[in-house]
Scaffold this motif. Structure first.
Motif, PDB file in Angstrom:
ATOM      1  N   LEU A 166      29.607  43.394  43.756  1.00 43.00           N
ATOM      2  CA  LEU A 166      30.512  43.821  42.686  1.00 43.00           C
ATOM      3  C   LEU A 166      29.784  44.627  41.619  1.00 43.00           C
ATOM      4  O   LEU A 166      30.411  45.383  40.873  1.00 43.00           O
ATOM      5  N   THR A 167      28.478  44.502  41.544  1.00 43.94           N
ATOM      6  CA  THR A 167      27.699  45.246  40.552  1.00 43.94           C
ATOM      7  C   THR A 167      27.364  46.671  41.019  1.00 43.94           C
ATOM      8  O   THR A 167      26.840  47.461  40.236  1.00 43.94           O
ATOM      9  N   THR A 182      33.404  46.641  41.032  1.00 39.48           N
ATOM     10  CA  THR A 182      34.160  45.554  40.396  1.00 39.48           C
ATOM     11  C   THR A 182      35.567  46.012  39.986  1.00 39.48           C
ATOM     12  O   THR A 182      36.521  45.233  40.055  1.00 39.48           O
ATOM     13  N   ASP A 186      39.265  44.532  41.325  1.00 40.81           N
ATOM     14  CA  ASP A 186      39.875  43.781  40.227  1.00 40.81           C
ATOM     15  C   ASP A 186      41.137  43.053  40.714  1.00 40.81           C
ATOM     16  O   ASP A 186      42.004  43.653  41.359  1.00 40.81           O
TER      17      ASP A 186
END
Length: 191
Positions: A166-167, A182, A186
């Motif tokens: 996600l980073t 990310t 969402d």
């Protein structure tokens, strides 16, 4: 006695006429028609997220974002598909002046499902590579954080970059755009 129904071979004209009246969408490849699978909440959430992100990113730029209901014509493959998301630069190039079918995709995104992931990775990508304007092909898993980004380097040469965290940030250099993984995921529930 076992009998197998013969497949009907459709002309492009028959497919387009049938598709206008159909209750569900189908894709066309070399005379054969394939019904599309239904989507999931995760599938839909990813598409909505991307439409918001890309729509805002391209608000004052010469790109347009289309999702789901716009057909893409690939003449060299005798095919019509419904990419989950496609992006064009400039004005749409319509197939035979049909306002529901375009020919000039620069970026295509498909959200993978269990029933389509192999086709999206292999057969569909092979079809899409026939598009002269296509520069990026992105496959997004809906079951885990995993994105495959194919970037055209030269004719018949594509570079794959994978994203699994996600980073991570997805760099779409041809469009001068960076997407946070990310943000793509969402509100997606992997539970």
């Amino acid at each position: 006695m076992n009998t197998v129904a013969a497949l009907k071979h459709y002309s492009v004209e028959e497919y387009l006429a049938t598709e206008q009246q159909a209750e569900f969408k189908s894709e066309y490849y070399a005379g054969e028609v394939y019904p599309m699978a239904g989507g999931t909440i995760n599938h839909n959430q990813i598409i909505i997220n991307l439409c918001i992100i890309l729509g805002l990113a391209f608000k004052n730029r010469d790109y347009r974002v289309f999702a789901g209901d716009v057909k893409l014509h690939i003449p060299a493959a005798d095919a019509f598909t419904y990419p989950d998301i496609l992006i064009i630069k400039g004005k749409p190039e319509y197939y035979q002046n049909r306002r529901d079918t375009i020919c000039n995709a620069q970026l295509i995104i498909e959200v993978l499902s269990d029933s389509t992931k192999d086709y999206d990775r292999a057969g569909k990508f092979e079809i899409y590579r026939n598009l002269p304007d296509l520069q990026d092909y992105i496959l997004i898993s809906q079951d885990k954080v995993h994105i495959e980004h194919f970037v055209k380097q030269a004719p018949q040469q594509w570079l794959l970059t994978e994203y699994n965290a996600l980073t991570d940030v997805l760099n779409i250099a041809q469009l001068d755009e960076i997407l946070a993984v990310t943000d793509i995921y969402d509100k997606v529930d992997f539970g």
